[in-house]
Design an enzyme around this catalytic site. Structure first.
Site, PDB file in Angstrom:
ATOM      1  N   LYS A 145     -37.305  -5.826  12.632  1.00  0.00           N
ATOM      2  CA  LYS A 145     -37.055  -6.173  14.037  1.00  0.00           C
ATOM      3  C   LYS A 145     -36.609  -7.618  14.221  1.00  0.00           C
ATOM      4  CE  LYS A 145     -40.214  -2.585  15.564  1.00  0.00           C
ATOM      5  NZ  LYS A 145     -41.573  -2.258  16.040  1.00  0.00           N
TER       6      LYS A 145
ATOM      7  N   SER B  13     -41.420  -2.809  10.688  1.00  0.00           N
ATOM      8  CA  SER B  13     -41.114  -3.718  11.804  1.00  0.00           C
ATOM      9  C   SER B  13     -40.638  -5.099  11.374  1.00  0.00           C
ATOM     10  CB  SER B  13     -42.334  -3.860  12.708  1.00  0.00           C
ATOM     11  OG  SER B  13     -42.508  -2.673  13.428  1.00  0.00           O
TER      12      SER B  13
ATOM     13  N   TYR C 203     -47.944  -8.715  17.109  1.00  0.00           N
ATOM     14  CA  TYR C 203     -48.463  -7.907  18.238  1.00  0.00           C
ATOM     15  C   TYR C 203     -49.687  -8.543  18.893  1.00  0.00           C
ATOM     16  CZ  TYR C 203     -45.890  -5.121  14.927  1.00  0.00           C
ATOM     17  OH  TYR C 203     -44.980  -4.707  14.019  1.00  0.00           O
TER      18      TYR C 203
ATOM     19  N   TYR D 124     -32.990   3.092  15.046  1.00  0.00           N
ATOM     20  CA  TYR D 124     -34.282   2.408  14.933  1.00  0.00           C
ATOM     21  C   TYR D 124     -35.038   2.900  13.692  1.00  0.00           C
ATOM     22  CZ  TYR D 124     -39.157   1.314  16.046  1.00  0.00           C
ATOM     23  OH  TYR D 124     -40.459   0.888  15.977  1.00  0.00           O
TER      24      TYR D 124
ATOM     25  N   VAL E  86     -45.633  -2.101   9.384  1.00  0.00           N
ATOM     26  CA  VAL E  86     -46.703  -1.215   8.934  1.00  0.00           C
ATOM     27  C   VAL E  86     -46.531  -0.735   7.489  1.00  0.00           C
ATOM     28  CG1 VAL E  86     -47.483  -0.443  11.209  1.00  0.00           C
ATOM     29  CG2 VAL E  86     -45.693   0.849  10.005  1.00  0.00           C
TER      30      VAL E  86
HETATM   31  N1  GLN Z   1     -41.291   2.308  12.555  1.00  0.00           N
HETATM   32  C1  GLN Z   1     -42.616   1.971  12.959  1.00  0.00           C
HETATM   33  C2  GLN Z   1     -42.933   2.646  14.282  1.00  0.00           C
HETATM   34  O1  GLN Z   1     -42.042   2.816  15.053  1.00  0.00           O
HETATM   35  C3  GLN Z   1     -42.700   0.489  13.047  1.00  0.00           C
HETATM   36  C4  GLN Z   1     -44.039  -0.004  13.508  1.00  0.00           C
HETATM   37  C5  GLN Z   1     -44.481  -1.256  12.833  1.00  0.00           C
HETATM   38  O2  GLN Z   1     -44.090  -1.571  11.705  1.00  0.00           O
HETATM   39  N2  GLN Z   1     -45.367  -1.957  13.476  1.00  0.00           N
HETATM   40  O3  GLN Z   1     -44.041   3.006  14.565  1.00  0.00           O
END
Ligand code: GLN
Length: 303
Positions: free
Chosen positions: A66, A63, A239, A188, A257
């Site tokens: 993002k 993420s 988050y 994605y 993650v």
């Molecule tokens: N690719 C991961 C997912 O879609 C990204 C989630 C994350 O890094 N928080 O679950």
């Protein structure tokens, strides 16, 4: 400022707690990561670099990507993204479905999965290749032409991606995707599965510390868009733990993650810390402890 000494102490603080985290295993390709691994890189706007630990070891950015998809969508004139995604903290886990139903397919912010799917969709519409645009940008800014998506990770995410697929279909059911669900998910997963090191990500994020100016000069974002991306990182980048992150670290930050956290010191530089063990909100335990130690000892927070 003795950056090297500060990073060294921060690493000690991070390593002391790395055993408390759990490696993400809902994406099987990430489950094999070494929970004891740790790296931290700092790049200043004057071009100084400092690093400790495994600063050049690539990891799955997940993420952290993002923040680049959002910045690149805005850079490509995608201000309309804000019609399809909000900018309030979610107070819910990054992959939550429940809020999306209540809010009629308009995700709360661009950094939870639902919001990132909308941003990926808009970037795909604007460029024809969302993941390729992110990858090209990361390569250019980091100066590392070898950055790439790890296909096994992307495939693993797709195979176990029922939740993301559910989010994307639900958003589409509200007319909030321009492209086919399958195409949005593919892009994605591909940008989440890019592998990069702390050094690469700290360099690539420098535009956020330079009010929108790219590492080699030239503007990516307007000053106000750079301010806005940083603000959304601070309020939403970790988050439902964004309040705790602001309290402890006091910098705009974006986690993934894979265990990476990219933090911005506006006007001064960027720091990327990485260690794969996560807390229950999906943020790296050791990376956050290290950033906490760094800003506490240096006083270099935005507050
Ligand atoms: N690719 C991961 C997912 O879609 C990204 C989630 C994350 O890094 N928080 O679950």
């Amino acid at each position: 400022m003795d950056y090297q000494g500060l990073l060294h102490d921060a690493m000690t603080a991070g390593r002391a707690v790395s055993g408390r985290g759990r490696v993400a295993d809902y994406i099987p390709a990430l489950a094999g990561a070494d929970p004891a691994a740790f790296g931290m890189a700092l790049v200043t706007v004057d071009g100084e670099f400092h690093g400790v630990g495994e600063v050049d070891r690539p990891f799955s950015v997940q993420s952290v990507s993002k923040v680049f998809t959002l910045a690149l969508a805005l850079a490509h004139g995608g201000d309309h993204v804000w019609r399809g995604v909000g900018r309030e903290p979610s107070g819910n886990p990054f992959n939550s479905l429940v809020q999306l139903e209540n809010e009629r397919g308009i995700p709360r912010n661009p950094f939870i999965n639902a919001g990132a799917l909308v941003v990926t969709d808009r970037l795909l519409g604007l460029t024809g290749d969302a993941a390729g645009t992110v990858l090209d940008f990361l390569r250019a800014e980091s100066g590392n032409p070898f950055l790439a998506t790890e296909p096994a990770t992307a495939a693993s995410e797709a195979e176990h991606g029922h939740r993301n697929a559910a989010l994307a279909h639900f958003i589409a059911s509200h007319g909030n995707l321009e492209n086919e669900v399958e195409a949005v998910l593919e892009h994605y997963y591909a940008h989440c599965a890019i592998e990069a090191s702390c050094r690469d990500l700290a360099r690539a994020g420098l535009f956020l510390a330079q009010h929108g100016m790219r590492a080699g000069g030239g503007r990516l974002l307007s000053r106000s868009d750079a301010k806005r991306v940083n603000a959304v990182m601070l309020t939403c980048g970790t988050y439902d733990a964004a309040g705790e992150f602001a309290y402890r670290v006091g910098l705009p930050g974006k986690s993934g993650v894979g265990g990476g956290v990219l933090a911005v010191m506006p006007g001064r530089g960027t720091i990327c810390a990485w260690s794969p063990g996560l807390d229950p909100a999906g943020n790296s335990v050791a990376a956050i402890a290290a950033l906490d130690a760094f800003t506490t000892a240096s006083g270099l927070s935005v507050f």
